[in-house]
Structures are given as structure tokens and as C-alpha cells.
Design a protein around this motif. Sequence first.
Motif, PDB file in Angstrom:
ATOM      1  N   GLU A  89     -58.706  12.948   1.985  1.00 29.47           N
ATOM      2  CA  GLU A  89     -59.004  12.611   0.599  1.00 29.47           C
ATOM      3  C   GLU A  89     -60.303  11.824   0.532  1.00 29.47           C
ATOM      4  N   PHE A  90     -61.086  12.063  -0.509  1.00 28.97           N
ATOM      5  CA  PHE A  90     -62.310  11.293  -0.689  1.00 28.97           C
ATOM      6  C   PHE A  90     -62.583  11.079  -2.171  1.00 28.97           C
ATOM      7  N   LEU A  91     -63.297   9.996  -2.458  1.00 28.18           N
ATOM      8  CA  LEU A  91     -63.672   9.649  -3.822  1.00 28.18           C
ATOM      9  C   LEU A  91     -65.129   9.985  -4.055  1.00 28.18           C
ATOM     10  N   ALA A  92     -65.417  10.510  -5.245  1.00 31.55           N
ATOM     11  CA  ALA A  92     -66.788  10.875  -5.585  1.00 31.55           C
ATOM     12  C   ALA A  92     -67.021  10.676  -7.077  1.00 31.55           C
ATOM     13  N   LYS A  93     -68.211  10.223  -7.402  1.00 31.40           N
ATOM     14  CA  LYS A  93     -68.595  10.102  -8.806  1.00 31.40           C
ATOM     15  C   LYS A  93     -69.089  11.460  -9.290  1.00 31.40           C
ATOM     16  N   ALA A  94     -68.184  12.383  -9.363  1.00 26.91           N
ATOM     17  CA  ALA A  94     -68.491  13.752  -9.775  1.00 26.91           C
ATOM     18  C   ALA A  94     -67.254  14.340 -10.440  1.00 26.91           C
ATOM     19  N   ASP A  95     -67.480  15.310 -11.285  1.00 24.61           N
ATOM     20  CA  ASP A  95     -66.375  16.013 -11.945  1.00 24.61           C
ATOM     21  C   ASP A  95     -66.713  17.494 -11.934  1.00 24.61           C
ATOM     22  N   ALA A  96     -66.426  18.121 -10.791  1.00 27.13           N
ATOM     23  CA  ALA A  96     -66.820  19.526 -10.632  1.00 27.13           C
ATOM     24  C   ALA A  96     -65.865  20.225  -9.688  1.00 27.13           C
ATOM     25  N   GLU A  97     -65.565  21.461  -9.992  1.00 31.57           N
ATOM     26  CA  GLU A  97     -64.817  22.289  -9.052  1.00 31.57           C
ATOM     27  C   GLU A  97     -65.789  22.766  -7.989  1.00 31.57           C
ATOM     28  N   PHE A  98     -65.283  22.897  -6.758  1.00 28.17           N
ATOM     29  CA  PHE A  98     -66.194  23.216  -5.662  1.00 28.17           C
ATOM     30  C   PHE A  98     -65.877  24.579  -5.076  1.00 28.17           C
ATOM     31  N   ASP A  99     -65.218  24.629  -3.945  1.00 23.11           N
ATOM     32  CA  ASP A  99     -64.855  25.916  -3.335  1.00 23.11           C
ATOM     33  C   ASP A  99     -63.451  25.797  -2.748  1.00 23.11           C
ATOM     34  N   ASP A 100     -63.045  26.797  -2.011  1.00 24.59           N
ATOM     35  CA  ASP A 100     -61.684  26.823  -1.485  1.00 24.59           C
ATOM     36  C   ASP A 100     -61.418  25.690  -0.505  1.00 24.59           C
ATOM     37  N   ALA A 101     -62.477  25.140   0.094  1.00 20.72           N
ATOM     38  CA  ALA A 101     -62.299  24.086   1.095  1.00 20.72           C
ATOM     39  C   ALA A 101     -61.996  22.736   0.459  1.00 20.72           C
ATOM     40  N   VAL A 102     -62.426  22.547  -0.795  1.00 17.05           N
ATOM     41  CA  VAL A 102     -62.226  21.275  -1.491  1.00 17.05           C
ATOM     42  C   VAL A 102     -61.483  21.539  -2.788  1.00 17.05           C
ATOM     43  N   THR A 103     -60.394  20.817  -3.012  1.00 16.94           N
ATOM     44  CA  THR A 103     -59.628  20.969  -4.248  1.00 16.94           C
ATOM     45  C   THR A 103     -59.721  19.695  -5.075  1.00 16.94           C
ATOM     46  N   GLY A 104     -59.685  19.883  -6.374  1.00 13.74           N
ATOM     47  CA  GLY A 104     -59.723  18.721  -7.254  1.00 13.74           C
ATOM     48  C   GLY A 104     -60.709  18.901  -8.385  1.00 13.74           C
ATOM     49  N   PRO A 105     -60.838  17.824  -9.163  1.00 17.67           N
ATOM     50  CA  PRO A 105     -60.231  16.518  -8.891  1.00 17.67           C
ATOM     51  C   PRO A 105     -58.722  16.524  -9.085  1.00 17.67           C
ATOM     52  N   VAL A 106     -58.036  15.808  -8.175  1.00 18.45           N
ATOM     53  CA  VAL A 106     -56.580  15.730  -8.256  1.00 18.45           C
ATOM     54  C   VAL A 106     -56.120  14.421  -8.889  1.00 18.45           C
ATOM     55  N   PHE A 107     -57.054  13.478  -9.032  1.00 19.10           N
ATOM     56  CA  PHE A 107     -56.740  12.211  -9.700  1.00 19.10           C
ATOM     57  C   PHE A 107     -58.051  11.611 -10.178  1.00 19.10           C
ATOM     58  N   SER A 108     -58.005  10.888 -11.288  1.00 19.59           N
ATOM     59  CA  SER A 108     -59.205  10.306 -11.861  1.00 19.59           C
ATOM     60  C   SER A 108     -59.097   8.793 -11.950  1.00 19.59           C
ATOM     61  N   TYR A 109     -60.167   8.108 -11.513  1.00 22.06           N
ATOM     62  CA  TYR A 109     -60.291   6.664 -11.683  1.00 22.06           C
ATOM     63  C   TYR A 109     -61.433   6.385 -12.664  1.00 22.06           C
ATOM     64  N   GLY A 110     -61.408   7.016 -13.796  1.00 20.11           N
ATOM     65  CA  GLY A 110     -62.495   6.861 -14.754  1.00 20.11           C
ATOM     66  C   GLY A 110     -63.669   7.726 -14.385  1.00 20.11           C
ATOM     67  N   THR A 111     -64.766   7.089 -13.951  1.00 17.29           N
ATOM     68  CA  THR A 111     -65.971   7.839 -13.576  1.00 17.29           C
ATOM     69  C   THR A 111     -65.904   8.369 -12.148  1.00 17.29           C
ATOM     70  N   THR A 112     -64.896   7.952 -11.399  1.00 18.80           N
ATOM     71  CA  THR A 112     -64.741   8.385 -10.009  1.00 18.80           C
ATOM     72  C   THR A 112     -63.487   9.239  -9.875  1.00 18.80           C
ATOM     73  N   ASN A 113     -63.598  10.353  -9.177  1.00 12.93           N
ATOM     74  CA  ASN A 113     -62.474  11.279  -9.026  1.00 12.93           C
ATOM     75  C   ASN A 113     -62.081  11.438  -7.564  1.00 12.93           C
ATOM     76  N   LEU A 114     -60.817  11.756  -7.371  1.00 10.91           N
ATOM     77  CA  LEU A 114     -60.284  11.970  -6.032  1.00 10.91           C
ATOM     78  C   LEU A 114     -60.214  13.463  -5.739  1.00 10.91           C
ATOM     79  N   TYR A 115     -60.721  13.846  -4.571  1.00  8.77           N
ATOM     80  CA  TYR A 115     -60.692  15.240  -4.119  1.00  8.77           C
ATOM     81  C   TYR A 115     -59.979  15.310  -2.773  1.00  8.77           C
ATOM     82  N   ARG A 116     -59.551  16.511  -2.434  1.00  7.40           N
ATOM     83  CA  ARG A 116     -58.907  16.735  -1.149  1.00  7.40           C
ATOM     84  C   ARG A 116     -59.600  17.865  -0.402  1.00  7.40           C
ATOM     85  N   CYS A 117     -59.667  17.695   0.897  1.00  3.73           N
ATOM     86  CA  CYS A 117     -60.279  18.699   1.769  1.00  3.73           C
ATOM     87  C   CYS A 117     -59.276  19.054   2.858  1.00  3.73           C
TER      88      CYS A 117
END
Length: 215
Positions: free
Chosen positions: A47-75
Motif C-alpha cells: 500500500e502507498f499514499l499519493a497526492k493523486a486521484d487517478a486510475e492507473f493500470d492492472d498493477a496498481v488499484t485504487g484509490p481504495v481509501f481517501s485522506y482528503g487530498t491524499t489517496n491510498l493505492y495498492r500494488c
Amino acid sequence: MSSGIRATVKIDTPEACPIARFSRETGTTIDQVSTSVECGTKGSTTEFLAKADAEFDDAVTGPVFSYGTTNLYRCSHGEESRCPCECLGAYDCPVHRYRASDGDVTLVFHADGFEQLQAIMDEFRERYPGVDVRSLLQPPLSGTPEERVFVNRGKLTDRQYEVLETAYEMGYFERPKRANATEVAEALGITQSTFTEHLGAAQRKLLEDVLEADA
């Protein structure tokens, strides 16, 4: 008992790491990454946090949770994963600190000794042509782990590093100074204003890491 080695390694092969690709393509810096956990026979998940709100590719899913301007993704890392974190995991070396910026990955990890470190670096060099050892540290180290921060010298341009190095060697930072700005600029063959500009930019980049401030 082995005292171990703390290694800081930079890899400029973003294709090797889905998180690095995410960092490059979204223009974000990622430095809050959880330790990968085993998921049975399916590999591992990070899991990683990023100041982004974008779908990526099959290797990265999310955002699965939001902390306001920062979102949680999973790889997810499958059995065929060839990323640097998976490589370290094969040696039972968890990632102590991770930073991805502009497609470059900087990893801090602890090896049991030089033999293990050499084996890891041999595999890194085979997998990732753009790998660079930034620092190697052995105990004892002063301060708490929280007080020891990684300073990414790779942020500096060649010219900024030259300016900083020359100023240091000539005693510009000593009190009293052994050389002033004019003298250092003359040694570098540049104007005083150019020297000041390069020095200020170099110091600002390094202080971002020391103070753990956002760029």
C-alpha cells in the motif's frame, strides 16, 4: 553477532517498479509505503499514499481509501514480479524506507553483512542497469532512527553539486569564512550572482530532505 549494514540504493529504471511508473506518470512523489505482506501463494501486496486521484493500470488499484487530498493505492506482486521490493524480500530484507520521484526509486534497507549486500547488489545490477549505491552505513550511529533522515544528493544537478562542493572545500561555510562568495565564484569561473543562485537551489533541495518538507 553481525553489526549489519544500512544501504541506500537508487534505481532509475521505472519500468521495474509499478509504483515508480505511477510516480512518473502522475507527477507525484511517493514516500509513504507500507511493508509488503504475504498473501498466501498469490505473492504480496503493498500500500502507498499519493497526492493523486487517478486510475492507473492492472498493477496498481485504487484509490481504495481517501485522506482528503491524499489517496491510498495498492500494488500487487505476483509470482513473476521483478520489482526491487520483491527482490529484497527474497533475501528477507524488508524495505526500511522507500521514495519514488520522477520514475526514480530510492530504497533504504538493512543487510546482515557485506556478503548478503554483495549478493543483493549483484542481482540488482543484473536486473536494473540504472542502479547506484548512494550510501553504506555501519553501526554505531548516533541519534534515534526517526532522527536519521536520508538526504538525496541525486536531487542536485552536476553544477549545483560542484558549487556546493567547492564552497565547502574553500571554507565558505566556516566561521569566520576562509573564502567569500566572490572568491568561490571566481574559482568556479562564474559570476557571484550565479554562484548564489546555484548554492541557494542546492541548499533548498537538501533541506527538503533534512526537514522532510514537501517540494
